[in-house]
Scaffold this motif. Structure first.
Motif, PDB file in Angstrom:
ATOM      1  N   GLY A 154       0.789  -1.223   0.000  1.00 43.39           N
ATOM      2  CA  GLY A 154       0.000   0.000   0.000  1.00 43.39           C
ATOM      3  C   GLY A 154       0.824   1.277   0.000  1.00 43.39           C
ATOM      4  O   GLY A 154       0.321   2.339   0.346  1.00 43.39           O
ATOM      5  N   LEU A 155       2.088   1.187  -0.413  1.00 44.33           N
ATOM      6  CA  LEU A 155       2.978   2.346  -0.354  1.00 44.33           C
ATOM      7  C   LEU A 155       3.071   3.099  -1.677  1.00 44.33           C
ATOM      8  O   LEU A 155       3.432   4.279  -1.688  1.00 44.33           O
ATOM      9  CB  LEU A 155       4.369   1.908   0.105  1.00 44.33           C
ATOM     10  N   VAL A 156       2.774   2.436  -2.784  1.00 45.89           N
ATOM     11  CA  VAL A 156       2.763   3.081  -4.103  1.00 45.89           C
ATOM     12  C   VAL A 156       1.562   2.581  -4.893  1.00 45.89           C
ATOM     13  O   VAL A 156       0.977   1.547  -4.581  1.00 45.89           O
ATOM     14  CB  VAL A 156       4.064   2.802  -4.918  1.00 45.89           C
ATOM     15  N   LEU A 157       1.235   3.341  -5.929  1.00 40.69           N
ATOM     16  CA  LEU A 157       0.204   2.931  -6.891  1.00 40.69           C
ATOM     17  C   LEU A 157       0.835   2.910  -8.271  1.00 40.69           C
ATOM     18  O   LEU A 157       1.604   3.813  -8.619  1.00 40.69           O
ATOM     19  CB  LEU A 157      -0.960   3.917  -6.896  1.00 40.69           C
ATOM     20  N   ARG A 158       0.509   1.902  -9.042  1.00 42.34           N
ATOM     21  CA  ARG A 158       0.968   1.836 -10.433  1.00 42.34           C
ATOM     22  C   ARG A 158      -0.252   2.008 -11.332  1.00 42.34           C
ATOM     23  O   ARG A 158      -1.298   1.424 -11.086  1.00 42.34           O
ATOM     24  CB  ARG A 158       1.637   0.490 -10.725  1.00 42.34           C
ATOM     25  N   SER A 159      -0.076   2.814 -12.377  1.00 46.11           N
ATOM     26  CA  SER A 159      -1.166   3.034 -13.320  1.00 46.11           C
ATOM     27  C   SER A 159      -0.582   3.268 -14.705  1.00 46.11           C
ATOM     28  O   SER A 159       0.589   3.627 -14.838  1.00 46.11           O
ATOM     29  CB  SER A 159      -2.023   4.226 -12.883  1.00 46.11           C
ATOM     30  N   PRO A 160      -1.391   3.062 -15.747  1.00 42.85           N
ATOM     31  CA  PRO A 160      -0.896   3.302 -17.109  1.00 42.85           C
ATOM     32  C   PRO A 160      -0.542   4.774 -17.297  1.00 42.85           C
ATOM     33  O   PRO A 160      -1.220   5.661 -16.775  1.00 42.85           O
ATOM     34  CB  PRO A 160      -2.073   2.914 -18.005  1.00 42.85           C
ATOM     35  N   ASP A 161       0.518   5.014 -18.031  1.00 40.75           N
ATOM     36  CA  ASP A 161       0.917   6.385 -18.365  1.00 40.75           C
ATOM     37  C   ASP A 161      -0.085   6.929 -19.367  1.00 40.75           C
ATOM     38  O   ASP A 161      -0.286   6.341 -20.428  1.00 40.75           O
ATOM     39  CB  ASP A 161       2.326   6.375 -18.962  1.00 40.75           C
ATOM     40  N   PRO A 162      -0.726   8.065 -19.060  1.00 39.77           N
ATOM     41  CA  PRO A 162      -1.726   8.605 -19.984  1.00 39.77           C
ATOM     42  C   PRO A 162      -1.123   9.044 -21.323  1.00 39.77           C
ATOM     43  O   PRO A 162      -1.836   9.139 -22.311  1.00 39.77           O
ATOM     44  CB  PRO A 162      -2.322   9.795 -19.231  1.00 39.77           C
ATOM     45  N   GLU A 163       0.185   9.268 -21.353  1.00 42.76           N
ATOM     46  CA  GLU A 163       0.846   9.697 -22.586  1.00 42.76           C
ATOM     47  C   GLU A 163       1.403   8.524 -23.394  1.00 42.76           C
ATOM     48  O   GLU A 163       1.745   8.692 -24.552  1.00 42.76           O
ATOM     49  CB  GLU A 163       1.971  10.677 -22.256  1.00 42.76           C
TER      50      GLU A 163
END
Length: 102
Positions: A32-41
């Motif tokens: 729960g220390l980071v979140l990963r998400s797709p790069d919008p660019e």
């Protein structure tokens, strides 16, 4: 940063491989220390952002390091502190220039 960083940038900054950084980030995300998400660019890339829990833990770690190291530097005078501050500025600037050159 608040906008996050790509996995590859984090790997380069940490001087590790991208697969190694991906494994580390997986554990940090599970904790729960980071979140990963797709790069919008760039949908092929992943952006990593620190969570509030991660930021709290980071600040606690920095405070602990400072508490441990402070006595070792207690004999420094203002001139020494100014030299260290300038050295930190140079290192920071060099790091930023290195990142933008890539």
């Amino acid at each position: 940063g608040d906008d996050g960083q790509r996995v590859g940038e984090l790997a380069r900054a940490s001087r590790t491989t991208q697969p190694g950084m991906t494994r580390l980030l997986g554990q940090l995300e599970q904790d729960g220390l980071v979140l990963r998400s797709p790069d919008p660019e760039d949908s092929r890339a992943t952006v990593v952002t620190i969570t509030d829990a991660g930021r709290t833990l980071l600040h606690a770690w920095r405070d602990e390091i400072q508490r441990i190291l402070a006595p070792r530097f207690s004999d420094l005078d203002d001139t020494d502190w100014n030299h260290l501050a300038r050295a930190a500025e140079i290192l920071h600037t060099h790091s930023l220039l290195e990142r933008t050159a890539r």
